[in-house]
Each structure stands twice: as C-alpha cells, then as structure tokens.
Write a protein that holds these residues in place. Structure first.
Motif, PDB file in Angstrom:
ATOM      1  N   PHE A   1      66.397 -31.158  73.664  1.00  0.00           N
ATOM      2  CA  PHE A   1      67.441 -31.458  74.649  1.00  0.00           C
ATOM      3  C   PHE A   1      66.868 -31.516  76.065  1.00  0.00           C
ATOM      4  O   PHE A   1      67.315 -32.318  76.885  1.00  0.00           O
ATOM      5  CB  PHE A   1      68.599 -30.464  74.571  1.00  0.00           C
ATOM      6  N   ALA A   2      65.866 -30.689  76.351  1.00  0.00           N
ATOM      7  CA  ALA A   2      65.202 -30.763  77.665  1.00  0.00           C
ATOM      8  C   ALA A   2      64.515 -32.116  77.827  1.00  0.00           C
ATOM      9  O   ALA A   2      64.578 -32.736  78.898  1.00  0.00           O
ATOM     10  CB  ALA A   2      64.196 -29.624  77.814  1.00  0.00           C
ATOM     11  N   GLY A   3      63.857 -32.579  76.772  1.00  0.00           N
ATOM     12  CA  GLY A   3      63.205 -33.897  76.820  1.00  0.00           C
ATOM     13  C   GLY A   3      64.214 -35.019  76.999  1.00  0.00           C
ATOM     14  O   GLY A   3      63.981 -35.957  77.775  1.00  0.00           O
ATOM     15  N   ILE A   4      65.332 -34.930  76.283  1.00  0.00           N
ATOM     16  CA  ILE A   4      66.383 -35.943  76.412  1.00  0.00           C
ATOM     17  C   ILE A   4      66.949 -35.945  77.831  1.00  0.00           C
ATOM     18  O   ILE A   4      67.105 -36.999  78.456  1.00  0.00           O
ATOM     19  CB  ILE A   4      67.507 -35.686  75.378  1.00  0.00           C
ATOM     20  N   THR A   5      67.212 -34.754  78.355  1.00  0.00           N
ATOM     21  CA  THR A   5      67.738 -34.642  79.717  1.00  0.00           C
ATOM     22  C   THR A   5      66.751 -35.198  80.731  1.00  0.00           C
ATOM     23  O   THR A   5      67.136 -35.906  81.666  1.00  0.00           O
ATOM     24  CB  THR A   5      68.072 -33.170  80.046  1.00  0.00           C
ATOM     25  N   SER A   6      65.472 -34.919  80.538  1.00  0.00           N
ATOM     26  CA  SER A   6      64.436 -35.440  81.426  1.00  0.00           C
ATOM     27  C   SER A   6      64.435 -36.966  81.443  1.00  0.00           C
ATOM     28  O   SER A   6      64.335 -37.585  82.504  1.00  0.00           O
ATOM     29  CB  SER A   6      63.065 -34.918  80.989  1.00  0.00           C
ATOM     30  N   LYS A   7      64.539 -37.559  80.261  1.00  0.00           N
ATOM     31  CA  LYS A   7      64.559 -39.025  80.168  1.00  0.00           C
ATOM     32  C   LYS A   7      65.769 -39.601  80.902  1.00  0.00           C
ATOM     33  O   LYS A   7      65.656 -40.599  81.608  1.00  0.00           O
ATOM     34  CB  LYS A   7      64.575 -39.480  78.706  1.00  0.00           C
ATOM     35  N   ILE A   8      66.911 -38.978  80.714  1.00  0.00           N
ATOM     36  CA  ILE A   8      68.135 -39.484  81.345  1.00  0.00           C
ATOM     37  C   ILE A   8      68.076 -39.324  82.862  1.00  0.00           C
ATOM     38  O   ILE A   8      68.377 -40.262  83.607  1.00  0.00           O
ATOM     39  CB  ILE A   8      69.376 -38.780  80.750  1.00  0.00           C
ATOM     40  N   LEU A   9      67.665 -38.133  83.326  1.00  0.00           N
ATOM     41  CA  LEU A   9      67.619 -37.889  84.765  1.00  0.00           C
ATOM     42  C   LEU A   9      66.567 -38.737  85.484  1.00  0.00           C
ATOM     43  O   LEU A   9      66.759 -39.123  86.638  1.00  0.00           O
ATOM     44  CB  LEU A   9      67.366 -36.403  85.050  1.00  0.00           C
ATOM     45  N   SER A  10      65.468 -39.045  84.800  1.00  0.00           N
ATOM     46  CA  SER A  10      64.420 -39.857  85.431  1.00  0.00           C
ATOM     47  C   SER A  10      64.715 -41.351  85.327  1.00  0.00           C
ATOM     48  O   SER A  10      64.020 -42.166  85.935  1.00  0.00           O
ATOM     49  CB  SER A  10      63.059 -39.558  84.797  1.00  0.00           C
ATOM     50  N   GLY A  11      65.740 -41.693  84.549  1.00  0.00           N
ATOM     51  CA  GLY A  11      66.094 -43.105  84.416  1.00  0.00           C
ATOM     52  C   GLY A  11      65.188 -43.874  83.468  1.00  0.00           C
ATOM     53  O   GLY A  11      65.223 -45.101  83.453  1.00  0.00           O
TER      54      GLY A  11
END
Length: 92
Positions: free
Chosen positions: A46-56
């Motif tokens: 979930f941290a990786g998914i959130t990172s991808k979303i927040l970084s665009g």
C-alpha cells in the motif's frame, strides 16, 4: 529504466505469493503462516501504491502492485480460514 527495474523487483517478489497461497490453502493449517508478516507486506504494498499515486507515475508498475496486494490479501483470508481449521482440530 527505473520503472522497469521496479517492475522486475515486484514480479520477482510477486511470484512467491500465488505459490504461498496454494500451499496455504492445501495445508488447512495456519501453523506456518505469520499474520504480522503478511500484514507488514500488505502495508508495504500500500505504501508503494500510495507513492505511485502521489508522484503521478501511474503506469503498468501500479498494476503489478495492485495484483500483488490482492494475492497477499487472499493469503490473509486463508490465514483466518486455516485458524478455524486449527481450532476445530483442537476441539476434536
């Protein structure tokens, strides 16, 4: 190149989860399963998914993260099913 290498890492780790899921389903026991470890892995994905979303950087790597977290969550479901099997065996 970064996305490709990240995808390769996720695929390498991700290949182990379906194998683990099948083994855990067949075992009918939660004795060799770790709830805490599984939850930590899910939090990491979930941290990786959130990172991808927040970084665009929403691309194919995000789909690999999602696939992996789904399979690991399935392992968590099997953990609870197997805990019930374990309790039944202790009552008999």
């Amino acid at each position: 190149m970064n996305d490709f290498l990240e995808a390769m890492m996720l695929i390498c780790f991700g290949l182990s989860w379906p194998i683990s899921l099948i083994k855990n389903i067949k075992s009918h026991s939660a004795k060799n399963m770790s709830f805490r470890f599984t939850v930590l892995i899910i939090l990491g994905y979930f941290a990786g998914i959130t990172s991808k979303i927040l970084s665009g950087t929403i691309n194919y790597v995000l789909m690999i993260y999602i696939f992996n977290v789904i399979v690991v969550c399935m392992n968590l479901v099997v953990y609870f099913v197997n805990k019930k099997y374990d309790k039944k065996l202790k009552l008999v």
